[in-house]
Design a protein around this motif. Sequence first.
Motif, PDB file in Angstrom:
ATOM      1  N   VAL A  38       0.824  -1.212   0.000  1.00 49.69           N
ATOM      2  CA  VAL A  38       0.000   0.000   0.000  1.00 49.69           C
ATOM      3  C   VAL A  38       0.858   1.262   0.000  1.00 49.69           C
ATOM      4  CG1 VAL A  38      -1.804   1.285   1.219  1.00 49.69           C
ATOM      5  CG2 VAL A  38      -1.862  -1.219   1.171  1.00 49.69           C
ATOM      6  N   CYS A  39       1.685   1.433   1.036  1.00 48.71           N
ATOM      7  CA  CYS A  39       2.467   2.668   1.165  1.00 48.71           C
ATOM      8  C   CYS A  39       3.879   2.544   0.614  1.00 48.71           C
ATOM      9  CB  CYS A  39       2.520   3.103   2.625  1.00 48.71           C
ATOM     10  SG  CYS A  39       3.513   2.015   3.688  1.00 48.71           S
ATOM     11  N   LYS A  40       4.271   1.334   0.221  1.00 46.23           N
ATOM     12  CA  LYS A  40       5.595   1.051  -0.354  1.00 46.23           C
ATOM     13  C   LYS A  40       6.730   1.202   0.653  1.00 46.23           C
ATOM     14  CE  LYS A  40       3.256   0.693  -4.117  1.00 46.23           C
ATOM     15  NZ  LYS A  40       2.780  -0.650  -4.521  1.00 46.23           N
ATOM     16  N   GLY A  41       6.404   1.338   1.934  1.00 45.57           N
ATOM     17  CA  GLY A  41       7.431   1.458   2.954  1.00 45.57           C
ATOM     18  C   GLY A  41       8.187   0.156   3.153  1.00 45.57           C
ATOM     19  N   SER A  42       9.408   0.269   3.686  1.00 45.75           N
ATOM     20  CA  SER A  42      10.247  -0.905   3.935  1.00 45.75           C
ATOM     21  C   SER A  42      10.096  -1.344   5.386  1.00 45.75           C
ATOM     22  CB  SER A  42      11.713  -0.574   3.645  1.00 45.75           C
ATOM     23  OG  SER A  42      11.875  -0.175   2.297  1.00 45.75           O
ATOM     24  N   MET A  43      10.112  -2.644   5.603  1.00 44.07           N
ATOM     25  CA  MET A  43       9.970  -3.167   6.964  1.00 44.07           C
ATOM     26  C   MET A  43      10.697  -4.490   7.079  1.00 44.07           C
ATOM     27  SD  MET A  43       6.003  -4.174   6.481  1.00 44.07           S
ATOM     28  CE  MET A  43       5.590  -4.527   4.777  1.00 44.07           C
ATOM     29  N   CYS A  44      10.958  -4.874   8.318  1.00 44.80           N
ATOM     30  CA  CYS A  44      11.604  -6.157   8.557  1.00 44.80           C
ATOM     31  C   CYS A  44      10.562  -7.276   8.506  1.00 44.80           C
ATOM     32  CB  CYS A  44      12.316  -6.153   9.903  1.00 44.80           C
ATOM     33  SG  CYS A  44      11.225  -5.991  11.331  1.00 44.80           S
ATOM     34  N   ALA A  45      11.036  -8.494   8.425  1.00 39.64           N
ATOM     35  CA  ALA A  45      10.126  -9.637   8.307  1.00 39.64           C
ATOM     36  C   ALA A  45       9.245  -9.793   9.535  1.00 39.64           C
ATOM     37  CB  ALA A  45      10.936 -10.913   8.069  1.00 39.64           C
ATOM     38  N   ASP A  46       9.739  -9.378  10.702  1.00 40.82           N
ATOM     39  CA  ASP A  46       8.962  -9.523  11.933  1.00 40.82           C
ATOM     40  C   ASP A  46       7.782  -8.559  11.997  1.00 40.82           C
ATOM     41  OD1 ASP A  46      10.624 -11.518  12.837  1.00 40.82           O
ATOM     42  OD2 ASP A  46      11.924 -10.157  13.967  1.00 40.82           O
ATOM     43  N   CYS A  47       7.833  -7.479  11.228  1.00 39.15           N
ATOM     44  CA  CYS A  47       6.778  -6.462  11.287  1.00 39.15           C
ATOM     45  C   CYS A  47       5.809  -6.540  10.113  1.00 39.15           C
ATOM     46  CB  CYS A  47       7.399  -5.064  11.335  1.00 39.15           C
ATOM     47  SG  CYS A  47       8.278  -4.718  12.876  1.00 39.15           S
ATOM     48  N   ARG A  48       5.969  -7.517   9.262  1.00 36.63           N
ATOM     49  CA  ARG A  48       5.107  -7.639   8.092  1.00 36.63           C
ATOM     50  C   ARG A  48       3.808  -8.349   8.448  1.00 36.63           C
ATOM     51  NH1 ARG A  48       4.749 -12.657   5.795  1.00 36.63           N
ATOM     52  NH2 ARG A  48       4.464 -11.946   3.655  1.00 36.63           N
ATOM     53  N   TYR A  49       2.760  -8.002   7.750  1.00 36.84           N
ATOM     54  CA  TYR A  49       1.486  -8.706   7.838  1.00 36.84           C
ATOM     55  C   TYR A  49       1.094  -9.128   6.430  1.00 36.84           C
ATOM     56  CZ  TYR A  49       1.181  -6.586  12.471  1.00 36.84           C
ATOM     57  OH  TYR A  49       1.431  -6.199  13.755  1.00 36.84           O
ATOM     58  N   SER A  50       0.251 -10.117   6.350  1.00 35.40           N
ATOM     59  CA  SER A  50      -0.218 -10.593   5.057  1.00 35.40           C
ATOM     60  C   SER A  50      -1.737 -10.637   5.066  1.00 35.40           C
ATOM     61  CB  SER A  50       0.345 -11.993   4.777  1.00 35.40           C
ATOM     62  OG  SER A  50      -0.159 -12.503   3.558  1.00 35.40           O
ATOM     63  N   CYS A  51      -2.351 -10.049   4.055  1.00 29.47           N
ATOM     64  CA  CYS A  51      -3.810 -10.054   3.962  1.00 29.47           C
ATOM     65  C   CYS A  51      -4.315 -11.483   3.848  1.00 29.47           C
ATOM     66  CB  CYS A  51      -4.262  -9.234   2.754  1.00 29.47           C
ATOM     67  SG  CYS A  51      -6.053  -9.288   2.466  1.00 29.47           S
ATOM     68  N   GLU A  52      -5.248 -11.849   4.709  1.00 33.42           N
ATOM     69  CA  GLU A  52      -5.784 -13.207   4.726  1.00 33.42           C
ATOM     70  C   GLU A  52      -6.478 -13.571   3.425  1.00 33.42           C
ATOM     71  OE1 GLU A  52      -5.909 -15.817   6.803  1.00 33.42           O
ATOM     72  OE2 GLU A  52      -4.550 -14.928   8.254  1.00 33.42           O
ATOM     73  N   ASN A  53      -6.947 -12.572   2.697  1.00 33.80           N
ATOM     74  CA  ASN A  53      -7.717 -12.861   1.491  1.00 33.80           C
ATOM     75  C   ASN A  53      -6.868 -12.839   0.226  1.00 33.80           C
ATOM     76  OD1 ASN A  53     -10.252 -13.386   0.147  1.00 33.80           O
ATOM     77  ND2 ASN A  53     -10.156 -11.291  -0.611  1.00 33.80           N
ATOM     78  N   CYS A  54      -6.146 -11.742  -0.015  1.00 35.19           N
ATOM     79  CA  CYS A  54      -5.412 -11.613  -1.276  1.00 35.19           C
ATOM     80  C   CYS A  54      -3.921 -11.875  -1.139  1.00 35.19           C
ATOM     81  CB  CYS A  54      -5.639 -10.230  -1.882  1.00 35.19           C
ATOM     82  SG  CYS A  54      -4.885  -8.874  -0.944  1.00 35.19           S
ATOM     83  N   GLY A  55      -3.404 -11.913   0.097  1.00 34.41           N
ATOM     84  CA  GLY A  55      -1.999 -12.218   0.309  1.00 34.41           C
ATOM     85  C   GLY A  55      -1.055 -11.043   0.213  1.00 34.41           C
TER      86      GLY A  55
END
Length: 306
Positions: A38-55
């Motif tokens: 969405v915002c194109k920001g960078s994050m570490c793997a621990d702070c990522r979320y994945s949409c349950e529907n579209c991924g």
Amino acid sequence: MNMTNDSKTTDAVNDETPRVCSCCDEPLREDKTEHCAVCKGSMCADCRYSCENCGDILCGDCVRWSDQDDCAYCANCLSESKAPAYSPERQRIMDSHEHMFTVGLEIEINGGHDHDKLKNHPLIAGYCTDGSLYHRDGLEYQTDILFTTDFDAINKLVESIHCYGDEPERAGGHMHVRRTRRQTPSRWYWALKGLSDRQARNLNMRHTYYNRWCELRHGDYSGKDTAVNDTHADTIELRTFARWDDTTATRLAVALEWAHHMWRYFESHELYQLKTADIMRESARSAYATPRTTPAMRLATSRKEN
């Protein structure tokens, strides 16, 4: 063009400044960096979320949480939800008749389909995305409180559902039967246990051949991978059913008749009056002999339950 010493120093500092996660401010590792869709920001793997529907990958600022299943979604997918709004009149009728059979269905569709028809149908109370449905157009629908007099209407609706997708069989169809003092998860366990594989398949049940999400476990009646789920306050959930659509509609009619018969059977016997063999025998007999009743017959039965 000559570069000044000051500009060289500034560039060197910028090159040496570590990139940090936009969520936790920890330094980012190149091989562990994720980017929010969405915002194109960078994050570490621990702070990522994945949409349950579209991924889609999401950061903490862009993720949205569903009140229905406590799962993470993107804003677009979360908009595809409506909390079940049960009819006050149906609720009133049910509450005023203690021994009336009522049932509710969860209809999962893993693929494209006529969303508007289902969302606007009078027997549909709510809908939402579901993590088990990988197709972007997949949705789960929850019916309103259903009486026996609604059997024809809900069958007609299911007959009209056609799924456009590669794996429609990933969807399931759960059934919620009304809870009373005499309706217990163990009784429903033995009802399912009494069915042969052929009988179960004829009722669109899958616990006898594919039980990843509906294992029949005696004494274990909680969670999303059990055939009998006892975690709901007002219903007992039978999670064994496969999808409900135009390919299985004929089996829905028989499954509803079977559930109605077994519910009345349990309701007519006080707790501890039935042996497990009695329940298994009655379940098998009912699955073998359950007739297709007419609307007039169901209306007469409903009046008796009142």
